[in-house]
Design an enzyme around this catalytic site. Structure first.
Site, PDB file in Angstrom:
ATOM      1  CD  GLU A 162      38.943  78.041 -14.040  1.00 12.54           C
ATOM      2  OE1 GLU A 162      39.601  77.200 -14.658  1.00 12.54           O
ATOM      3  OE2 GLU A 162      39.141  79.313 -14.217  1.00 12.54           O
ATOM      4  CD  GLU A 360      41.160  82.359 -11.834  1.00  8.23           C
ATOM      5  OE1 GLU A 360      41.417  82.037 -12.897  1.00  8.23           O
ATOM      6  OE2 GLU A 360      41.173  81.531 -10.805  1.00  8.23           O
TER       7      GLU A 360
HETATM    8  C1  BG6 Z   1      42.035  79.524 -14.552  1.00  7.49           C
HETATM    9  C2  BG6 Z   1      42.784  78.939 -13.468  1.00  7.49           C
HETATM   10  O1  BG6 Z   1      41.748  78.192 -15.417  1.00  7.49           O
HETATM   11  O2  BG6 Z   1      42.950  80.193 -15.420  1.00  7.49           O
HETATM   12  C3  BG6 Z   1      44.133  79.432 -12.946  1.00  7.49           C
HETATM   13  O3  BG6 Z   1      41.879  79.196 -12.315  1.00  7.49           O
HETATM   14  C4  BG6 Z   1      44.820  79.458 -14.271  1.00  7.49           C
HETATM   15  O4  BG6 Z   1      44.346  78.430 -12.020  1.00  7.49           O
HETATM   16  C5  BG6 Z   1      44.210  80.707 -15.204  1.00  7.49           C
HETATM   17  O5  BG6 Z   1      46.315  79.670 -14.093  1.00  7.49           O
HETATM   18  C6  BG6 Z   1      44.946  81.018 -16.437  1.00  7.49           C
HETATM   19  O6  BG6 Z   1      45.157  79.924 -17.142  1.00  7.49           O
HETATM   20  P1  BG6 Z   1      46.395  79.389 -17.551  1.00  7.49           P
HETATM   21  O7  BG6 Z   1      46.265  78.086 -18.253  1.00  7.49           O
HETATM   22  O8  BG6 Z   1      46.910  80.043 -18.682  1.00  7.49           O
HETATM   23  O9  BG6 Z   1      47.302  79.223 -16.486  1.00  7.49           O
END
Ligand code: BG6
Length: 458
Positions: A162, A360
Site C-alpha cells: 500500500e 488483504e
Molecule cells: C492495511 C494495512 O491498510 O490494512 C495493514 O496493510 C493494516 O497494515 C490493515 O493494519 C488494517 O487497517 P488498520 O488501519 O485498521 O490497521
C-alpha cells in the site's frame, strides 16, 4: 450453493514486520513518533507492544499450519536488517528471517515477502525519507541484499505494501509521521516510491532470481453518486489520484496522461529527470497483490474551494455517504463485497487481466471478548464478511479474471498503527496480558475452507 476454487488457489493471511515482531535494533519513524507523541496512539500503546512474533515465530507457524494456510505474507523490516538503512547488515536479523522462511517452507506454507510495509528506518527519514532520491537508492540496495540473502527460497516478492498510505498519512492527512500537509511533497513521495519500486524490479530481473516480483496496492473502486457528468468526473479524478497513481505505472509502465496534466495545471508535479520514464517502464510487475477493504463513494463538490486552503485531492470531489450503505462502525469503513468483483473486472478489461490475488481483506472489530462462548470468540460476522467477499471473487474467476488466491488480514490480532489494539482483525485471538493465542470460530471456518478448497453458502 458450493463455491469451489481453482486448483492450487492460495489460501492464507497477511501480516507485517512492525505490527507483529516487537523487539528491534533499528529505530523506525514509528518508534520515534511514539516516543514524542504517545497520545496519538490508541490507549498510548506503541510499536514495541506487538504480538511477539520475534519470540514465537515457530509456534505461530504451527498455528498457520493448523489454519491450513498454503501461503503467508509478511514483511522484512528494513530497520532490523540494516539498522541505519544503508550500512552493515545485522547478522541476527539474517538468522531470524532465514529461520522464519525455512520453517514456512518446511511446513508447506509458501512465503510471500514484502520489502516495505510503512516502516521507514528513522535514519532514512532524517535525510528526508522518500523525498530524497538517496533514500530511493538505499532502498534499492536493501532490496538487492534481500534478494541475495533469501531469493533462493522466497519466490514471491512485493516491493511495497500500500505505497499510497504513507503518502496520505505522512504528507496529506496527518496520520503517519512526519505529519506534513503539502500535496506537492506528497506527490514527490509517491513518485519516488514508484522509482524505488522500479529499481527493485530492475535489480530482481538483472539477478535472474527464480521467482516473481510484484507490489501490493490498496485499490478502492471509485463510485460516483450518480451518472450526472459532474459526479462521474469527480469519481474519475478520485480514481486517478488514489488508484491509478500507482496502478498505471506498475501495470502499464507509465502514468495516466490526464493525471499528469491535472497536476501540472495546479503546479503540483514532482521534479522529474529525463531517465525516470525508462526506469518506470522497467518496473512492470509479474503479480499484483490487491488489498480491498472499502469502496470510495464520491460526488461533485457542493461548495467552492477555499483558495487559501492547502491544495488537496478533495478540491475535486466530496465524499458521498450513500443512504443504506453497510458500515463497519468500529473502523468507519463501508462494507461492500461486490467491490472485489469490480476491481477484478476492471483489471481484466483495462489492464490485460494480470496475475493477481487478494492480498488483504478483513474486518476490524472492537471488544470482541463480548462474543466469547465456551472460551472461543464466535465471530460469525467475520465468517459472513469473508464468505460474502469470496462469493464475489468466485464470480470474477468464473468470468475469466486471473485471481490466484485470497489472503486475509490478519493471522493473529496485531498492532494496528495509531489504532494499536482497538480493532481486532485476527483469525486468532491474542490475549495482550499473557500473549496466549486462541483460534476464533472464523479461524476454524477458514481452515475448513482452505482444506476443501471450497465452501457452501446459501
Ligand atoms: C492495511 C494495512 O491498510 O490494512 C495493514 O496493510 C493494516 O497494515 C490493515 O493494519 C488494517 O487497517 P488498520 O488501519 O485498521 O490497521
Amino acid at each position: 450453493m458450493k463455491y469451489a476454487f481453482p486448483d492450487n488457489f492460495w489460501w492464507g493471511s497477511a501480516s507485517s514486520a512492525l505490527q507483529t515482531e516487537g523487539t528491534r535494533e533499528g529505530e523506525t519513524t514509528w518508534d520515534y513518533w511514539f516516543a514524542r507523541e504517545p497520545n496519538r496512539f490508541h490507549n498510548g500503546v506503541g510499536p514495541q507492544h506487538t504480538s511477539t512474533f520475534y519470540q514465537h515465530w515457530k509456534t505461530d507457524i504451527q498455528l498457520l499450519k493448523q489454519l491450513n494456510h498454503n501461503s503467508f505474507r509478511t514483511s522484512i523490516s528494513w530497520a532490523r536488517l540494516i539498522p541505519d538503512g544503508i550500512g552493515e547488515v545485522n547478522p541476527d536479523a539474517v538468522d531470524f528471517y532465514n529461520q522464519v522462511i525455512d520453517e514456512l517452507n518446511e511446513q508447506g506454507i509458501t512465503p510471500f515477502i514484502t520489502l516495505f510495509h510503512f516502516d521507514m528506518p528513522m535514519a532514512m527519514q532524517e535525510i528526508g525519507g522518500w523525498e530524497n532520491r538517496d533514500v530511493v537508492d538505499a532502498y534499492a540496495r536493501y532490496a538487492q541484499i534481500c534478494f541475495e540473502l533469501f531469493g533462493d527460497r522466497v519466490l514471491h516478492w512485493f516491493t511495497f505494501n500500500e505505497p499510497i498510505v504513507p503518502v496520505e498519512g505522512g504528507y496529506l492527512y496527518d496520520f503517519h509521521y512526519p505529519n506534513v500537509v503539502d500535496f506537492r511533497r506528497a506527490a514527490t513521495v509517491a513518485y519516488h516510491t514508484v522509482l524505488a519500486h522500479a529499481k527493485a524490479v530492475q535489480a530482481y530481473r538483472a539477478g535472474h532470481y527464480a521467482g516473481e516480483i510484484g507490489i501490493v496496492l490498496n485499490l478502492t473502486p471509485s463510485y460516483p453518486r450518480s451518472w450526472n457528468p459532474a459526479d462521474v468526473k469527480a469519481a474519475h479524478i478520485a480514481d486517478l489520484m488514489f488508484n491509478r497513481s500507482f496502478l498505471d505505472p506498475v501495470l502499464r509502465g507509465e502514468y495516466p496522461a490526464d493525471l499528469v496534466a491535472l497536476l501540472k495545471s495546479y503546479d503540483q508535479l514532482p521534479a522529474c529527470k529525463p531517465e525516470d520514464g525508462f526506469l518506470i517502464a522497467e518496473g512492470k510487475i509479474d503479480l499484483l497483490g490487491i488489498n480491498y477493504y472499502q469502496p470510495r463513494r464520491v460526488k461533485c463538490r457542493d461548495s467552492a474551494v477555499n483558495p487559501q486552503a492547502p491544495f488537496m485531492p478533495e478540491w475535486f470531489f466530496d465524499n458521498y455517504e450513500m443512504p443504506g450503505r453497510k458500515m463497519n462502525p468500529y473502523r468507519g469503513w463501508e462494507i461492500y463485497a461486490p467491490g472485489i468483483y469490480d476491481i477484478l473486472v476492471n483489471l481484466r478489461d483495462h489492464y490485460g487481466n494480470p496475475r493477481c490475488f487478494i492480498s488483504e481483506n478483513g474486518m476490524g472489530v472492537e471488544n470482541e471478548q463480548r462474543f466469547i462462548e465456551n472460551g472461543q470468540i464466535n465471530d460469525q460476522y467475520r465468517i459472513d464478511f469473508i464468505s460474502e467477499h469470496l462469493s464475489w471473487l468466485h464470480k470474477g474467476i468464473s468470468e475469466g479474471c486471473n485471481c490466484l488466491g485470497y489472503h486475509m488480514w490478519t493471522f493473529i490480532d496485531n498492532w494496528s498503527w495509531c489504532n494499536a489494539y482497538k480493532n481486532r482483525y485476527g483469525f486468532i485471538q491474542l490475549d495482550l496480558e499473557t500473549q496466549q493465542r486462541t483460534i476464533k470460530k472464523s479461524g476454524e471456518w477458514f481452515a475448513a475452507t482452505a482444506l476443501n478448497n471450497s465452501f457452501d453458502k446459501e
